[in-house]
Design a protein around this motif. Structure first.
Motif, PDB file in Angstrom:
ATOM      1  N   SER B  93       0.853  -1.182   0.000  1.00  0.00           N
ATOM      2  CA  SER B  93       0.000   0.000   0.000  1.00  0.00           C
ATOM      3  C   SER B  93       0.889   1.231   0.000  1.00  0.00           C
ATOM      4  O   SER B  93       1.937   1.256   0.646  1.00  0.00           O
ATOM      5  N   ASP B  94       0.447   2.257  -0.717  1.00  0.00           N
ATOM      6  CA  ASP B  94       1.220   3.494  -0.772  1.00  0.00           C
ATOM      7  C   ASP B  94       0.849   4.451   0.353  1.00  0.00           C
ATOM      8  O   ASP B  94       1.500   5.477   0.532  1.00  0.00           O
ATOM      9  N   ARG B  95      -0.201   4.139   1.092  1.00  0.00           N
ATOM     10  CA  ARG B  95      -0.660   5.041   2.145  1.00  0.00           C
ATOM     11  C   ARG B  95       0.348   5.120   3.278  1.00  0.00           C
ATOM     12  O   ARG B  95       1.109   4.184   3.534  1.00  0.00           O
ATOM     13  N   ARG B 175       7.737   3.147  -7.024  1.00  0.00           N
ATOM     14  CA  ARG B 175       7.349   4.494  -6.629  1.00  0.00           C
ATOM     15  C   ARG B 175       7.617   4.664  -5.139  1.00  0.00           C
ATOM     16  O   ARG B 175       7.299   3.788  -4.330  1.00  0.00           O
ATOM     17  N   ARG B 533      -5.113  10.616  -8.623  1.00  0.00           N
ATOM     18  CA  ARG B 533      -5.933   9.423  -8.429  1.00  0.00           C
ATOM     19  C   ARG B 533      -7.223   9.755  -7.685  1.00  0.00           C
ATOM     20  O   ARG B 533      -8.091   8.918  -7.527  1.00  0.00           O
ATOM     21  N   SER B 534      -7.281  10.948  -7.166  1.00  0.00           N
ATOM     22  CA  SER B 534      -8.484  11.495  -6.545  1.00  0.00           C
ATOM     23  C   SER B 534      -8.207  12.984  -6.417  1.00  0.00           C
ATOM     24  O   SER B 534      -7.167  13.467  -6.884  1.00  0.00           O
ATOM     25  N   ARG B 536      -7.301  14.383  -3.902  1.00  0.00           N
ATOM     26  CA  ARG B 536      -6.328  14.590  -2.834  1.00  0.00           C
ATOM     27  C   ARG B 536      -5.194  13.565  -2.852  1.00  0.00           C
ATOM     28  O   ARG B 536      -4.545  13.334  -1.835  1.00  0.00           O
ATOM     29  N   TRP B 537      -4.985  12.935  -3.962  1.00  0.00           N
ATOM     30  CA  TRP B 537      -3.990  11.882  -4.034  1.00  0.00           C
ATOM     31  C   TRP B 537      -3.438  11.860  -5.450  1.00  0.00           C
ATOM     32  O   TRP B 537      -4.205  11.897  -6.412  1.00  0.00           O
ATOM     33  N   ARG B 539      -0.146  10.609  -8.299  1.00  0.00           N
ATOM     34  CA  ARG B 539       1.103   9.935  -8.653  1.00  0.00           C
ATOM     35  C   ARG B 539       1.858  10.789  -9.665  1.00  0.00           C
ATOM     36  O   ARG B 539       1.259  11.404 -10.535  1.00  0.00           O
TER      37      ARG B 539
END
Lengths: 195, 554
Positions: B93-95, B175, B533-534, B536-537, B539
């Motif tokens: 997960s990138d979170r 990433r 991606r949203s 608030r997110w 890449r």
């Protein structure tokens, strides 16, 4: 168990800022507290320990050295320029947090000192050097400046007891919001990030 | 003399108006440029003849182990210590709330001893749960792009090169999901290293980390291909390798940075705007500059063609960008009077009248690209003394404070904070691994723990609190009564004369897009392929198309 942490000064600053906010100080004074912590830790003074002391008192509704110190620095030079003295409230916990603000004052007036009827408590030079006198006290009476510790040294790193950091972390956590489903759903990409 | 003041003596082209530049829509159209931080780093490394090698590679057949990448400069050496892990797919997960990663890294100041490596091995793989020391400058981690990493490994193992379309569709093998520096988790304080020329510009240690991570991502893929394919395996072709950057996955945490570091933001923007003004003031188009501009235009056109995003806002922007680039190409070929008075300024004024913000901001980068001789010195002004003015001047009169408010914050009058929609958002830090989040004030709990990022509203509140205070009274007296405004009084005092320090928008508005703030910051990093991606997110890719360490000298 880790007895003490070797920390960056900026870490102490951030932590004390958050802890002060968590203890109820307005953001601007919390910033002053963080700045003061950085100032102290660079001088090998126990910024985290002293913060834990005065923040605990603050949580009990007692006065704190940062609010007093910031007001002192804001309102001077008028007070000292007139040659008057300024009374410090009795019972301030963690009075070491006055020192950074005395340094601000010293930047205008040269060396600034605190005295009591028995003599010199502490002095701060315009250069930022601190000299503790025999009358130095800590109202909490639970800490003392170690006689072996050089008082005029500069420190590359901040050292703090892990238990003290835990205490500050607990206050800092009061600036955060507990988890909720809505909060989680609105965070992150909203889609899978495992691709 | 600040850069902004100096420009007036160097050019007669005024810098762009902050009311134009510091709006979120325009900040969210920023493009990387030659003064972006990763470009500054690579120019220095090349100019100073830095040398690079990999003195340690202890990675097993599962791809687990450690490696060291060394960068040796004229005075100092830095080493990236890399730990490669075998991460189960379900844990990827990138979170920020993740607890394990495909690879973890630390950038060491100097060369690590075996003892350092062991110490780092116990701490770096657990990231925020561990501690690093003053010997380290950065802590970071990265996850594989599952589809491209597997494709590249499989192809190389078979003795074949990967599909170029697959490479371009993703753009990176791994990433990064966080790159921490400046004292975080025990790392060296920024001021311990800030006087080193190679680290003076912002985020240079972080950029060096990421650039060396990029080399690691290829090395680990080639290693696993050799394990899988044995003698059949081949290394990645150089031309394909160049097409790979390092991805970066970024959430809201990056957005508050620009609000919390206004002096830094001011200097970044001032540098860019000064560079633009210098180029616009040039009296003629130098043939080599024209050649460089056209090459940059062609490169930007190709980049826009292959730049992919599924986010509606970004799709619209990409469409505008592609149309604008075609428009620029047409104008440059047929309409631009290159022999006229101040031809670069003429081109710019044409663009302001004809292009979208996306196209205009792209043109800024294109115009700067071939003008290194005129603007590269500005990279010395990207950093900032963020402590300057921290101590409040309590003797300042209320009248003077009001004057400064009227002069520097008149833009706040555009907003109506009594309108629920204009205060709909609140920024907070979650208890969950201290992840920064954005809440809905009218629906979610927690606004009493709001972070102080709503500058425009705070200015409105301060102005209201000042009403009725004696004009000649000192601000110290006001703050004794109103300590809740202390942080704003400090901010106002600290930022006097810094035109580009504030985002001149309302970051609490319901329609505010955090990705606009992210894009501005990431463009200064030098990021491309901005892919939300949203809201608030996002890449992005770093160092794509740039040389690898073994290519830099050549």
């Amino acid at each position: 168990m880790v007895a003490s942490l070797d920390m960056a000064h900026s870490e102490i600053r951030t932590l004390v800022t958050k802890a002060a906010r968590g203890a109820g100080l307005p953001w601007g004074l919390a910033e002053e507290a963080g700045w003061a912590a950085d100032w102290l830790s660079r001088r090998a003074l126990p910024a985290a320990d002293w913060a834990a002391a005065w923040l605990a008192a603050c949580c009990e509704g007692r006065g704190d050295p940062v609010t007093f110190g910031a007001a002192l620095a804001d309102s001077l030079p008028s007070g000292i320029a007139a040659g008057s003295t300024v009374a410090i409230p009795d019972g301030l916990a963690g009075p070491g947090y006055l020192l950074p603000f005395l340094h601000r004052v010293a930047g205008t007036f040269g060396s600034v000192g605190i005295t009591d009827p028995s003599g010199i408590v502490v002095s701060v030079e315009a250069s930022g050097h601190v000299m503790f006198g025999p009358a130095w006290r800590d109202t909490s009476r639970s800490w003392e400046i170690g006689p072996a510790r050089p008082l005029r040294q500069w420190a590359d790193r901040a050292i703090a007891a892990a238990s003290v950091i835990d205490c500050l972390d607990g206050l800092a956590l009061r600036t955060t919001v507990p988890p909720s489903a809505a909060s989680r759903n609105n965070a992150g990409a909203g889609t899978s990030d495992n691709d | 003399m600040t850069i902004a003041e100096r420009k007036d003596t160097e050019t007669t082209i005024p810098l762009r108006d902050p009311d134009c530049v510091m709006r979120l829509l325009r900040m969210g159209s920023a493009h990387p440029m030659r003064l972006s931080f990763l470009r500054v780093l690579l120019r220095r490394l090349k100019a100073e003849g830095w040398r690079f090698d990999r003195p340690l590679w202890e990675v097993d057949s599962r791809g687990v182990g450690r490696a060291v990448y060394r960068a040796r400069g004229p005075e100092r050496t830095y080493c990236l210590v890399a730990f490669a892990h075998d991460l189960p797919d379900e844990m990827r997960s990138d979170r920020v709330i993740a607890t394990a990663w495909d690879a973890t890294f630390a950038l060491v100041d100097g060369e690590p001893t075996t003892r350092d490596l062991d110490r780092l091995a116990a701490n770096v793989p657990v990231q925020e749960a561990g501690r690093i020391s003053a010997r380290e400058l950065c802590l970071s981690r990265a996850n594989r792009s599952v589809r491209l990493f597997s494709h590249v490994v499989d192809r190389l193992a078979e003795g074949r090169q990967p599909d170029i379309a697959e490479i371009d569709a993703v753009g990176y093998l791994m990433r990064t999901t966080a790159v921490y520096g400046s004292g975080k988790f025990g790392a060296a304080d920024r001021d311990q290293i800030a006087d080193r020329p190679e680290l003076q510009a912002p985020f240079q240690a972080e950029m060096l980390s990421v650039w060396l991570i990029r080399a690691f991502t290829v090395d680990i893929a080639e290693h696993l291909a050799r394990v899988k394919g044995g003698d059949r395996a081949v290394p990645l072709a150089r031309d394909l390798r160049r097409r790979l950057g390092v991805g970066n996955s970024t959430g809201l945490g990056m957005a508050p940075f620009l609000v919390r570091h206004p002096r830094l933001l001011n200097n970044w923007i001032t540098v860019r705007e000064t560079a633009l003004a210098r180029v616009r003031a040039l009296p003629a188009v130098d043939p080599s500059a024209l050649e460089g501009f056209l090459a940059a235009l062609a490169s930007a056109t190709e980049n826009a063609r292959s730049w992919h995003s599924d986010h509606p806002a970004q799709i619209a922007k990409l469409s505008q960008l592609r149309a604008d680039l075609a428009c620029i190409a047409d104008h440059v070929a047929t309409g631009w009077e290159k022999d006229g008075h101040r031809p670069w300024d003429a081109l710019w004024r044409w663009a302001e009248a004809r292009l979208s913000m996306e196209g205009q901001e792209c043109l800024v980068s294109l115009m700067l690209e071939p003008q290194g001789a005129w603007i590269d010195d500005l990279s010395d002004h990207l950093h900032a003394d963020e402590e300057a003015g921290f101590a409040i001047d309590g003797a300042l009169t209320v009248a003077r404070l009001r004057d400064v408010l009227a002069r520097d914050y008149g833009w706040v009058g555009r907003f109506d904070f009594d309108d629920p929609a204009q205060v709909a958002r609140f920024w907070y830090v979650s208890e969950e691994k201290l992840e920064p989040r954005l809440g809905n004030r009218h629906e979610e709990a927690g606004q009493e723990r709001e972070q102080p990022l709503g500058i425009a509203r705070a200015i409105r509140d301060l102005a209201a609190a000042l009403e009725g205070w004696p004009e000649d009274g000192p601000v110290a007296a006001f703050l004794l009564r109103h300590p809740e405004h202390r942080h704003m009084v400090r901010r106002i005092q600290m930022l006097q004369g810094l035109s580009y320090a504030e985002i001149r928008d309302n970051v609490l508005d319901h329609g505010m897009l955090p990705i606009d703030i992210l894009r501005c910051k990431l463009a200064f990093f030098g990021a491309n392929r901005f892919d939300p991606r949203s809201d608030r997110w996002v890449r992005i890719s770093l160092f794509q198309g740039q040389p690898f360490p073994d290519e830099l000298a050549g």
